[in-house]
Design a protein around this motif. Structure first.
Motif, PDB file in Angstrom:
ATOM      1  N   LYS A 228      42.269   3.195 -22.041  1.00  0.00           N
ATOM      2  CA  LYS A 228      43.336   3.048 -23.040  1.00  0.00           C
ATOM      3  C   LYS A 228      42.743   2.793 -24.435  1.00  0.00           C
ATOM      4  O   LYS A 228      43.146   3.394 -25.429  1.00  0.00           O
ATOM      5  N   LYS A 229      41.786   1.903 -24.432  1.00  0.00           N
ATOM      6  CA  LYS A 229      41.127   1.588 -25.705  1.00  0.00           C
ATOM      7  C   LYS A 229      40.435   2.818 -26.271  1.00  0.00           C
ATOM      8  O   LYS A 229      40.463   3.071 -27.479  1.00  0.00           O
ATOM      9  N   ARG A 230      39.792   3.555 -25.348  1.00  0.00           N
ATOM     10  CA  ARG A 230      39.085   4.765 -25.792  1.00  0.00           C
ATOM     11  C   ARG A 230      40.049   5.745 -26.452  1.00  0.00           C
ATOM     12  O   ARG A 230      39.773   6.341 -27.500  1.00  0.00           O
ATOM     13  N   ARG A 231      41.194   5.902 -25.773  1.00  0.00           N
ATOM     14  CA  ARG A 231      42.194   6.839 -26.311  1.00  0.00           C
ATOM     15  C   ARG A 231      42.683   6.399 -27.678  1.00  0.00           C
ATOM     16  O   ARG A 231      42.803   7.194 -28.613  1.00  0.00           O
ATOM     17  N   ASP A 232      42.970   5.100 -27.771  1.00  0.00           N
ATOM     18  CA  ASP A 232      43.459   4.574 -29.060  1.00  0.00           C
ATOM     19  C   ASP A 232      42.437   4.815 -30.168  1.00  0.00           C
ATOM     20  O   ASP A 232      42.784   5.238 -31.277  1.00  0.00           O
ATOM     21  N   CYS A 233      41.187   4.508 -29.819  1.00  0.00           N
ATOM     22  CA  CYS A 233      40.109   4.668 -30.801  1.00  0.00           C
ATOM     23  C   CYS A 233      39.987   6.133 -31.237  1.00  0.00           C
ATOM     24  O   CYS A 233      39.849   6.430 -32.434  1.00  0.00           O
ATOM     25  N   ALA A 234      40.063   7.018 -30.216  1.00  0.00           N
ATOM     26  CA  ALA A 234      39.953   8.454 -30.503  1.00  0.00           C
ATOM     27  C   ALA A 234      41.102   8.915 -31.387  1.00  0.00           C
ATOM     28  O   ALA A 234      40.916   9.686 -32.340  1.00  0.00           O
ATOM     29  N   LYS A 235      42.281   8.406 -31.081  1.00  0.00           N
ATOM     30  CA  LYS A 235      43.458   8.778 -31.879  1.00  0.00           C
ATOM     31  C   LYS A 235      43.263   8.389 -33.340  1.00  0.00           C
ATOM     32  O   LYS A 235      43.520   9.159 -34.264  1.00  0.00           O
ATOM     33  N   LYS A 236      42.811   7.152 -33.493  1.00  0.00           N
ATOM     34  CA  LYS A 236      42.616   6.658 -34.859  1.00  0.00           C
ATOM     35  C   LYS A 236      41.597   7.502 -35.605  1.00  0.00           C
ATOM     36  O   LYS A 236      41.805   7.898 -36.757  1.00  0.00           O
ATOM     37  N   SER A 237      40.465   7.743 -34.920  1.00  0.00           N
ATOM     38  CA  SER A 237      39.410   8.511 -35.606  1.00  0.00           C
ATOM     39  C   SER A 237      39.862   9.944 -35.886  1.00  0.00           C
ATOM     40  O   SER A 237      39.551  10.518 -36.931  1.00  0.00           O
ATOM     41  N   ASN A 238      40.635  10.515 -34.941  1.00  0.00           N
ATOM     42  CA  ASN A 238      41.167  11.868 -35.149  1.00  0.00           C
ATOM     43  C   ASN A 238      42.064  11.921 -36.379  1.00  0.00           C
ATOM     44  O   ASN A 238      42.019  12.854 -37.179  1.00  0.00           O
ATOM     45  N   LYS A 239      42.913  10.902 -36.457  1.00  0.00           N
ATOM     46  CA  LYS A 239      43.843  10.830 -37.582  1.00  0.00           C
ATOM     47  C   LYS A 239      43.091  10.779 -38.920  1.00  0.00           C
ATOM     48  O   LYS A 239      43.428  11.469 -39.880  1.00  0.00           O
ATOM     49  N   ARG A 240      42.052   9.910 -38.874  1.00  0.00           N
ATOM     50  CA  ARG A 240      41.248   9.774 -40.096  1.00  0.00           C
ATOM     51  C   ARG A 240      40.608  11.111 -40.461  1.00  0.00           C
ATOM     52  O   ARG A 240      40.618  11.534 -41.601  1.00  0.00           O
ATOM     53  N   TYR A 241      40.036  11.762 -39.431  1.00  0.00           N
ATOM     54  CA  TYR A 241      39.362  13.051 -39.655  1.00  0.00           C
ATOM     55  C   TYR A 241      40.359  14.094 -40.169  1.00  0.00           C
ATOM     56  O   TYR A 241      40.074  14.870 -41.078  1.00  0.00           O
ATOM     57  N   TRP A 242      41.545  14.068 -39.603  1.00  0.00           N
ATOM     58  CA  TRP A 242      42.598  15.005 -40.000  1.00  0.00           C
ATOM     59  C   TRP A 242      42.966  14.825 -41.465  1.00  0.00           C
ATOM     60  O   TRP A 242      43.083  15.769 -42.227  1.00  0.00           O
ATOM     61  N   GLU A 243      43.131  13.558 -41.854  1.00  0.00           N
ATOM     62  CA  GLU A 243      43.515  13.279 -43.229  1.00  0.00           C
ATOM     63  C   GLU A 243      42.436  13.712 -44.221  1.00  0.00           C
ATOM     64  O   GLU A 243      42.719  14.142 -45.325  1.00  0.00           O
ATOM     65  N   LYS A 244      41.202  13.568 -43.793  1.00  0.00           N
ATOM     66  CA  LYS A 244      40.086  13.930 -44.665  1.00  0.00           C
ATOM     67  C   LYS A 244      39.962  15.444 -44.819  1.00  0.00           C
ATOM     68  O   LYS A 244      39.780  15.955 -45.923  1.00  0.00           O
ATOM     69  N   ASN A 245      40.017  16.132 -43.661  1.00  0.00           N
ATOM     70  CA  ASN A 245      39.689  17.558 -43.657  1.00  0.00           C
ATOM     71  C   ASN A 245      40.896  18.455 -43.341  1.00  0.00           C
ATOM     72  O   ASN A 245      40.766  19.457 -42.639  1.00  0.00           O
ATOM     73  N   LYS A 246      42.020  18.057 -43.825  1.00  0.00           N
ATOM     74  CA  LYS A 246      43.275  18.778 -43.542  1.00  0.00           C
ATOM     75  C   LYS A 246      43.162  20.269 -43.870  1.00  0.00           C
ATOM     76  O   LYS A 246      43.444  21.141 -43.041  1.00  0.00           O
ATOM     77  N   GLU A 247      42.748  20.541 -45.078  1.00  0.00           N
ATOM     78  CA  GLU A 247      42.770  21.925 -45.592  1.00  0.00           C
ATOM     79  C   GLU A 247      41.813  22.826 -44.827  1.00  0.00           C
ATOM     80  O   GLU A 247      42.161  23.938 -44.423  1.00  0.00           O
TER      81      GLU A 247
END
Lengths: 69, 213
Positions: free
Chosen positions: B7-26
């Protein structure tokens, strides 16, 4: 032997001779005894100066190096 | 290091994915559009395997630490500045236990280190060294007075023996001061030349006695 430095030099020579076997132990004992007497006499003089509360001026304790200075 | 808990792994992955998405959206959108035009399937997500053995974990930790050393140090410093005092107060007893355990395990090492430190720093700051010595002595005395007395007696005996065998200045001066004809002199009245002459005399006497026996 006029002062302490000469006495020291003499004693150190006797010590090395005794170690090497150049001096008999009875002779060395006599010399050590004599040196002890000299030291004790200087000590008595020091006691005297300490008693009368004066700075000691003993020729035997004044070495040549200090005199030159 | 990846979490053991899923569960923790998933949460962490979600957060990092979100961050990555926001950075490299375009760039991500552009790549997706390209793939759509070329009719390519989307890339498979990279999933890291959880580290199984202890050695693997250690190797990973070391590698990570070597890479991000300064960053981690800054982070820990900041944490200590913020929460260090509170944490120390909360975990006082635990810290004491840890310290005791560590000291019991590495007593010799600690003693050697402290000796080396005292040797190095005595010339730099003698007052501090003396102060720490005094404090340690007091602590030791309060802890176990019987043992302290015994040890101090032993130490004194040892130092006295050393003084006599090596004919230290203080011992020779004491001999000269003793049994005065008029008064017992104090050591400050005796000049150094006389002390050295007396030392030589005692040395000769000792050697003569040795040869006689």
């Amino acid at each position: 032997m006029k002062n302490v430095t000469e006495l020291r030099e003499q004693l150190s020579q006797v010590f090395t001779d005794l170690r090497n076997g150049a001096v008999k132990h009875s002779d060395a004992a006599e010399l050590a005894n004599l040196a002890g007497k000299m030291i004790n006499s200087a000590k008595v003089q020091l006691e005297y100066y300490a008693l009368i509360k004066e700075t000691p001026s003993i020729n035997f304790l004044k070495s040549e190096d200090r005199r030159t200075k | 290091m990846p979490y053991k808990d899923l569960k923790k792994r998933r949460d962490c992955a979600k957060k990092s994915n979100k961050r990555y998405w926001e950075k490299n959206k375009e760039t991500i959108n552009a790549k997706a559009r390209e793939r759509y035009h070329l009719n390519k399937p989307p890339p498979k997500p990279k999933i890291k395997k959880p580290l199984q053995t202890r050695e693997e974990k250690r190797a990973y930790q070391r590698e990570y630490y070597a890479k991000n050393r300064e960053k981690l140090l800054e982070k820990t410093k900041a944490w200590h500045a913020k929460h260090g005092k509170q944490w120390r107060e909360e975990n006082k007893e635990r810290l004491k236990e840890w310290r005791k355990e560590y000291q019991a395990k590495n007593r010799e090492k600690i003693n050697q280190q402290s000796k080396e430190w005292a040797k190095k720093n005595f010339d730099k700051n003698p007052e501090e060294v003396r102060k720490t010595r005094r404090l340690k002595k007091k602590e030791y005395k309060a802890k176990d007075p019987k043992r302290y007395n015994e040890m101090s007696r032993r130490w004194n005996h040892k130092s006295q023996k050393k003084m006599v065998t090596e004919l230290k200045d203080c011992y020779v001066r004491r001999l000269l001061c003793k049994h005065g004809v008029v008064i017992d002199l104090s050591a400050k009245y005796i000049p150094q030349d006389l002390v050295e002459a007396k030392r030589l005399e005692i040395k000769i006497r000792r050697m003569v006695n040795e040869k006689r026996n």
